[in-house]
Motif scaffolding. Structure first.
Motif, PDB file in Angstrom:
ATOM      1  N   THR A 159       5.156   5.036   2.138  1.00 51.36           N
ATOM      2  CA  THR A 159       5.492   6.506   2.915  1.00 51.36           C
ATOM      3  C   THR A 159       6.105   6.228   4.098  1.00 51.36           C
ATOM      4  O   THR A 159       6.855   7.061   4.728  1.00 51.36           O
ATOM      5  CB  THR A 159       4.169   7.454   2.941  1.00 51.36           C
TER       6      THR A 159
ATOM      7  N   LYS B  25      -0.546   2.835  -6.692  1.00 55.65           N
ATOM      8  CA  LYS B  25      -1.676   3.124  -7.455  1.00 55.65           C
ATOM      9  C   LYS B  25      -1.382   2.487  -9.069  1.00 55.65           C
ATOM     10  O   LYS B  25      -1.436   1.471  -9.137  1.00 55.65           O
ATOM     11  CB  LYS B  25      -2.202   4.654  -7.606  1.00 55.65           C
TER      12      LYS B  25
ATOM     13  N   GLU C 116       3.724  15.966  -1.763  1.00 58.60           N
ATOM     14  CA  GLU C 116       3.152  15.538  -3.256  1.00 58.60           C
ATOM     15  C   GLU C 116       3.191  16.740  -4.029  1.00 58.60           C
ATOM     16  O   GLU C 116       3.006  17.930  -3.883  1.00 58.60           O
ATOM     17  CB  GLU C 116       1.769  15.155  -2.856  1.00 58.60           C
TER      18      GLU C 116
ATOM     19  N   ASP D  41       5.923  12.190  -2.804  1.00 59.55           N
ATOM     20  CA  ASP D  41       5.016  11.316  -2.752  1.00 59.55           C
ATOM     21  C   ASP D  41       4.268  11.313  -4.120  1.00 59.55           C
ATOM     22  O   ASP D  41       3.554  12.126  -4.568  1.00 59.55           O
ATOM     23  CB  ASP D  41       3.976  11.643  -1.890  1.00 59.55           C
TER      24      ASP D  41
ATOM     25  N   TRP E 283      -1.567  14.414   1.904  1.00 60.73           N
ATOM     26  CA  TRP E 283      -2.225  13.044   2.354  1.00 60.73           C
ATOM     27  C   TRP E 283      -1.154  11.860   1.936  1.00 60.73           C
ATOM     28  O   TRP E 283      -0.811  11.760   0.834  1.00 60.73           O
ATOM     29  CB  TRP E 283      -3.569  12.703   1.635  1.00 60.73           C
ATOM     30  N   HIS E 284      -0.685  11.154   2.813  1.00 61.76           N
ATOM     31  CA  HIS E 284       0.245  10.113   2.727  1.00 61.76           C
ATOM     32  C   HIS E 284      -0.264   8.598   3.053  1.00 61.76           C
ATOM     33  O   HIS E 284       0.570   7.917   3.452  1.00 61.76           O
ATOM     34  CB  HIS E 284       1.508  10.515   3.197  1.00 61.76           C
ATOM     35  N   GLY E 285      -1.474   8.774   3.303  1.00 61.82           N
ATOM     36  CA  GLY E 285      -1.987   7.374   3.678  1.00 61.82           C
ATOM     37  C   GLY E 285      -2.420   7.376   5.239  1.00 61.82           C
ATOM     38  O   GLY E 285      -1.976   8.332   5.783  1.00 61.82           O
TER      39      GLY E 285
ATOM     40  N   THR F 218       0.833  -1.284   0.157  1.00 64.11           N
ATOM     41  CA  THR F 218      -0.044  -0.019  -0.040  1.00 64.11           C
ATOM     42  C   THR F 218       0.829   1.242  -0.004  1.00 64.11           C
ATOM     43  O   THR F 218       2.015   1.295   0.427  1.00 64.11           O
ATOM     44  CB  THR F 218      -0.849  -0.046   1.234  1.00 64.11           C
ATOM     45  N   GLY F 219       0.247   2.339  -0.367  1.00 63.49           N
ATOM     46  CA  GLY F 219       0.986   3.650  -0.341  1.00 63.49           C
ATOM     47  C   GLY F 219       1.418   3.973   1.163  1.00 63.49           C
ATOM     48  O   GLY F 219       2.433   4.602   1.518  1.00 63.49           O
ATOM     49  N   ALA F 220       0.425   3.680   2.085  1.00 61.13           N
ATOM     50  CA  ALA F 220       0.514   4.284   3.516  1.00 61.13           C
ATOM     51  C   ALA F 220       1.892   3.508   4.105  1.00 61.13           C
ATOM     52  O   ALA F 220       2.694   4.133   4.747  1.00 61.13           O
ATOM     53  CB  ALA F 220      -0.525   3.765   4.330  1.00 61.13           C
TER      54      ALA F 220
ATOM     55  N   ILE G 175       2.685   8.690  -5.280  1.00 65.19           N
ATOM     56  CA  ILE G 175       1.497   7.798  -5.408  1.00 65.19           C
ATOM     57  C   ILE G 175       0.344   8.244  -6.376  1.00 65.19           C
ATOM     58  O   ILE G 175      -0.309   7.243  -7.035  1.00 65.19           O
ATOM     59  CB  ILE G 175       1.033   7.339  -3.865  1.00 65.19           C
ATOM     60  N   ILE G 176      -0.103   9.529  -6.471  1.00 67.37           N
ATOM     61  CA  ILE G 176      -1.022   9.869  -7.629  1.00 67.37           C
ATOM     62  C   ILE G 176      -0.313  10.222  -8.700  1.00 67.37           C
ATOM     63  O   ILE G 176      -0.545   9.773 -10.002  1.00 67.37           O
ATOM     64  CB  ILE G 176      -1.936  10.913  -6.925  1.00 67.37           C
TER      65      ILE G 176
HETATM   66  C1  LIG Z   1      -0.317  11.071  -2.321  1.00 66.29           C
HETATM   67  C2  LIG Z   1      -0.844   9.640  -1.575  1.00 66.29           C
HETATM   68  N1  LIG Z   1       0.078   9.137  -0.757  1.00 66.29           N
HETATM   69  C3  LIG Z   1      -0.290   8.033  -0.306  1.00 66.29           C
HETATM   70  C4  LIG Z   1      -1.641   7.380  -0.152  1.00 66.29           C
HETATM   71  C5  LIG Z   1      -1.879   6.214   0.307  1.00 66.29           C
HETATM   72  O1  LIG Z   1      -2.161   5.127  -0.426  1.00 66.29           O
HETATM   73  P1  LIG Z   1      -2.950   3.682  -0.001  1.00 66.29           P
HETATM   74  O2  LIG Z   1      -4.256   4.170   0.114  1.00 66.29           O
HETATM   75  O3  LIG Z   1      -2.508   2.706  -1.134  1.00 66.29           O
HETATM   76  O4  LIG Z   1      -2.304   3.250   1.671  1.00 66.29           O
HETATM   77  C6  LIG Z   1      -2.601   8.013  -1.152  1.00 66.29           C
HETATM   78  C7  LIG Z   1      -3.670   7.336  -1.333  1.00 66.29           C
HETATM   79  O5  LIG Z   1      -4.671   7.934  -1.775  1.00 66.29           O
HETATM   80  C8  LIG Z   1      -1.979   9.297  -1.775  1.00 66.29           C
HETATM   81  O6  LIG Z   1      -3.138   9.683  -2.652  1.00 66.29           O
END
Ligand SMILES: Cc1ncc(COP(=O)(O)O)c(C=O)c1O
Length: 441
Positions: free
Chosen positions: A124, A267, A206, A239, A147-149, A119-121, A241-242
């Motif tokens: 990070t 993602k 981000e 970050d 937002w980093h999860g 997962t992204g969480a 992830i997006i």
């Molecule tokens: C920029 C960013 N970082 C981290 C995350 C967390 O990722 P995850 O939902 O896969 O844990 C998200 C999720 O939406 C995100 O948008």
């Protein structure tokens, strides 16, 4: 608006009621809840989702923006079919995971070494551990609205007043070394680094603030952060992830021409299956090598890391993107720029103040002045933003209320034209009822 939504979504309402008996709040991700109740999905294909009442929607949420090739694209479906027959979970490495690592290394400027997780969480969380392990410093500087999860330390300053834990159950001490600063404000970052007195481990952001309003960084700001980081011995981390594999093949770092020391991805890199990864400079990621005798940074991966289904889906997606990058990204850019411009025009012509922010294929319409930070974004007319999304649903367009939309490679010019014209219809009714903030003539 809600009445029409409720009239057409009886099955979702009933399922939400059932879901509330088994899940807290009836949902499994807080972002997915909106009033009066969320849609429940029965199937998805291409740019479409179908709800449990059988209505079809053009989907711009696209699985939390993870689906750049649309729902169930052929390269991913074929790869998954092949892989299911050969095992769904090894709990060991495979050529597939090495190949995905190689694709990432070829595509992403900072990716010298990576570690895969689910997962992204997690990604990070590992990223900040690596940053602290490498620098020997403690403070993480993050952005207001960033937002980093759901990991504990970074669950801070996402919403107003932007300096608190986002949750009960997080101890003050758990976030002592996370500082929140304003996005797109280089002076604020300089000040925060200085205030740490040499204890700043990493500036983590981000490049397009996602949950904080789909707000792109200014290029000079990112360049300034790079210079600030270098000057103060602080690491710079993105970050992505997006933005990874979305705003360019190599993410925002390629698009902006600013290479961070570390980056988190997720993602799109998982091709629609669970995946997270932390990547970056060899000398930093190398600290996670378990044979190290000194300064070993113990980060995970987890039971399901490099599971062959995520590997197969991610590999099929990233390969497709790399092979077709020359046509895919310019075309997504044109679609996104056109959507933002045309939607704004529909509102402007009807005297409603609205601004659609975003970069490349990402977009979010705000009602109020154009925001450049989460602080500004939080002052927009949020009820209007939610009303707008809810008004589109009975007409077959799905935007998750309050969240960015994402265009995929299978959305057509016609799809986007329809979103634009439906926005005009909404603007018409919002303007005439005087519920939106209207521009003075
Ligand atoms: C920029 C960013 N970082 C981290 C995350 C967390 O990722 P995850 O939902 O896969 O844990 C998200 C999720 O939406 C995100 O948008």
């Amino acid at each position: 608006m809600s009445a029409e939504y409720e009239r057409t979504t009886n099955a979702s309402r009933a399922l939400f009621k059932r879901a509330n008996r088994v899940f807290a709040g009836g949902i499994n991700h807080n972002a997915r809840f909106y009033e009066p109740y969320p849609l429940f999905v029965s199937k998805a294909k291409g740019q479409h989702i179908w709800d449990e009442d059988g209505h079809r929607y053009t989907d711009y949420w696209m699985g939390h923006m993870a689906l750049i090739l649309g729902h169930s694209p052929k390269p991913v479906v074929d790869a998954l079919r092949r892989q299911v027959a050969n095992g769904t979970h090894y709990g060991m490495g495979s050529e597939l995971s090495v190949e995905l690592g190689e694709e990432i290394q070829k595509s992403v400027p900072c990716a010298e070494l990576s570690r895969l997780c689910n997962t992204g969480a997690e990604a990070t969380m590992y990223l900040i551990r690596l940053a602290r392990g490498y620098t020997g410093r403690r403070v993480v500087i993050k952005m207001a609205g960033g937002w980093h999860g759901y990991n504990t330390e970074l669950n801070k300053g996402v919403h107003r007043p932007f300096d608190r834990a986002e949750s009960a159950g997080i101890l003050e001490g758990e976030q002592t070394f996370v500082k929140t600063v304003r996005f797109n404000d280089l002076e604020g970052a300089e000040k925060a680094v200085k205030e740490t007195g040499g204890d700043s481990a990493v500036i983590f952001l981000e490049p397009v603030l996602g949950a904080g309003g789909c707000i792109p960084a200014d290029v000079e700001y990112l360049k300034g952060l790079r210079e600030l980081a270098d000057r103060t011995g602080t690491l710079l981390a993105f970050d992505e992830i997006i933005t990874g594999f979305r705003v360019a093949l190599g993410g925002a770092q390629e698009r902006y021409g600013v290479t961070p020391d570390l980056a988190s991805f997720g993602k799109i890199a998982g091709g629609g299956l669970p995946l997270g990864l932390v990547t970056g400079r060899k000398e930093i990621l190398g600290l996670a090598d378990p044979t190290r005798k000194e300064k070993f940074v113990s980060i995970g991966g987890g039971t399901f890391s490099e599971n062959p289904l995520s590997m197969a889906a991610g590999l099929a997606t990233v390969r497709h993107l790399r092979k077709n990058a020359g046509s895919i990204y310019p075309s997504l850019d044109r679609a996104g720029a056109g959507l933002r411009k045309e939607v704004d025009k529909e509102f402007r012509e009807r005297g409603v103040e609205a601004h659609t922010t975003g970069l490349g294929s990402l977009f979010l319409t705000h009602f109020g002045a154009e925001p450049t930070s989460a602080e500004e974004e939080s002052k927009e007319d949020k009820p209007m933003q939610k009303k707008y999304a809810l008004s589109l649903m009975p007409n077959g367009i799905f935007l998750l209320p309050g969240h960015p939309g994402a265009i995929s490679t299978v959305h057509t010019v016609r799809d986007i034209g329809f979103l634009v014209s439906e926005s005009g219809d909404f603007a018409e009714s919002a303007g005439s009822k005087g519920t939106a903030k209207t521009r003075p003539n």
